[in-house]
Every structure is written in structure tokens, then in C-alpha cells.
Design a protein around this motif. Structure first.
Motif, PDB file in Angstrom:
ATOM      1  N   LEU A   1      65.206   8.581 -52.169  1.00 38.64           N
ATOM      2  CA  LEU A   1      64.647   8.026 -50.934  1.00 38.64           C
ATOM      3  C   LEU A   1      63.827   6.784 -51.232  1.00 38.64           C
ATOM      4  O   LEU A   1      63.308   6.608 -52.332  1.00 38.64           O
ATOM      5  N   HIS A   2      63.690   5.936 -50.237  1.00 40.77           N
ATOM      6  CA  HIS A   2      62.888   4.721 -50.374  1.00 40.77           C
ATOM      7  C   HIS A   2      61.407   5.099 -50.373  1.00 40.77           C
ATOM      8  O   HIS A   2      60.993   5.989 -49.623  1.00 40.77           O
ATOM      9  N   PRO A   3      60.593   4.437 -51.194  1.00 38.74           N
ATOM     10  CA  PRO A   3      59.158   4.750 -51.228  1.00 38.74           C
ATOM     11  C   PRO A   3      58.460   4.652 -49.868  1.00 38.74           C
ATOM     12  O   PRO A   3      57.555   5.437 -49.579  1.00 38.74           O
TER      13      PRO A   3
ATOM     14  N   ILE B   1      59.038   7.834 -48.040  1.00 40.18           N
ATOM     15  CA  ILE B   1      58.211   8.896 -48.618  1.00 40.18           C
ATOM     16  C   ILE B   1      56.776   8.759 -48.126  1.00 40.18           C
ATOM     17  O   ILE B   1      56.140   9.751 -47.768  1.00 40.18           O
TER      18      ILE B   1
ATOM     19  N   GLU C   1      57.076   6.086 -57.335  1.00 37.70           N
ATOM     20  CA  GLU C   1      58.347   5.512 -57.762  1.00 37.70           C
ATOM     21  C   GLU C   1      59.258   6.567 -58.399  1.00 37.70           C
ATOM     22  O   GLU C   1      60.459   6.593 -58.152  1.00 37.70           O
TER      23      GLU C   1
ATOM     24  N   SER D   1      64.411  11.708 -55.771  1.00 37.37           N
ATOM     25  CA  SER D   1      64.857  12.228 -54.471  1.00 37.37           C
ATOM     26  C   SER D   1      65.903  11.337 -53.820  1.00 37.37           C
ATOM     27  O   SER D   1      66.568  11.754 -52.877  1.00 37.37           O
TER      28      SER D   1
ATOM     29  N   ALA E   1      60.525   8.852 -55.695  1.00 30.41           N
ATOM     30  CA  ALA E   1      61.550   8.148 -54.916  1.00 30.41           C
ATOM     31  C   ALA E   1      62.877   8.123 -55.670  1.00 30.41           C
ATOM     32  O   ALA E   1      63.933   8.388 -55.095  1.00 30.41           O
ATOM     33  N   ARG E   2      62.816   7.832 -56.952  1.00 29.49           N
ATOM     34  CA  ARG E   2      64.043   7.775 -57.755  1.00 29.49           C
ATOM     35  C   ARG E   2      64.707   9.148 -57.838  1.00 29.49           C
ATOM     36  O   ARG E   2      65.915   9.277 -57.668  1.00 29.49           O
TER      37      ARG E   2
END
Length: 122
Positions: free
Chosen positions: A41-43, A46, A33, A39, A36-37
Motif C-alpha cells: 500500500l502507499h504510505p 496507510i 516505508e 503490505s 508500506a512495502r
């Protein structure tokens, strides 16, 4: 995917460095998480990058993905290549390996006191 923890494996973001690096203090790992936050991008994306071997990740004691602090930059780099150059997943690994190899060669030239007449393009 290997069973070694993320801090024991070389990261794509650090493959241009020569020699071993050892942490004096434990390196704080990032959760999926948090990566993701940071970068953007959606988890799930990833997880796909990890499954394809484009980004290195380890697993914590409970089996969740964990990342080194350099992972958000590596994730953003993969995403930029994917969208900016319209590269498919199969070609991303090759392009990342070639860019890392170019960085190694340029670093070797700088250490040898030689330099290219052209500025680095990366």
C-alpha cells in the motif's frame, strides 16, 4: 490516537487472543516505508488508515509512525475489505470490530469444547 507506544497497545490483528502478552526481547518495530512495502500500500493510504483508527501505530522518538510486525497483514486486511466489499471508510471500522468479535466467540466455543456445525467463514 493515543500516546502509548504501539507495542503497549492491543493491535486489531491480535484482539482475538485472550490474556496479556509480554515480549521477552524488544519487538522490532516497522517504519512506515517498511510497512508500506510489505503490505503493498502507499504510505499516504496507510497514514489515512491510522488517522481513521483502522490500524494501530505508535510514534518513535522523532515522531515518525512505527508499526508492529503484524501491521502489514492488518493493513492488507483493511484494503481487501475496502476494495473487495466496496466498503467506505466509515463502515470499515465496524466490520473489523465485528470480525474480531466473531473470532473471539469462535475461539471461546473451541476452548469450551463446543463447536459450531458450520465451518468458520473468516
Amino acid at each position: 490516537m493515543t500516546d502509548r507506544p504501539a507495542e503497549a497497545r492491543p493491535s486489531r490483528a491480535h484482539t482475538h487472543e485472550v490474556g496479556a502478552r509480554y515480549a521477552i526481547v524488544p519487538v522490532p518495530l516497522l517504519s512506515l516505508e517498511t510497512a508500506a512495502r510489505r503490505s503493498g500500500l502507499h504510505p499516504d493510504l496507510i497514514r489515512r488508515f491510522v488517522a481513521l483508527g483502522l490500524v494501530d501505530a505508535g510514534r518513535d522518538a522523532s515522531g515518525r509512525l512505527v508499526f508492529t510486525p503484524a501491521a502489514p497483514a492488518a493493513l492488507a486486511r483493511v484494503q481487501r475489505l475496502r476494495t473487495g466489499l466496496c466498503l467506505n471508510y466509515a463502515s470499515l471500522g465496524l466490520v473489523l470490530d465485528l470480525l474480531d468479535r466473531i473470532s473471539l466467540l469462535e475461539a471461546a466455543l473451541r476452548r469450551a469444547g463446543m463447536r459450531s456445525d458450520l465451518p468458520p467463514w473468516t
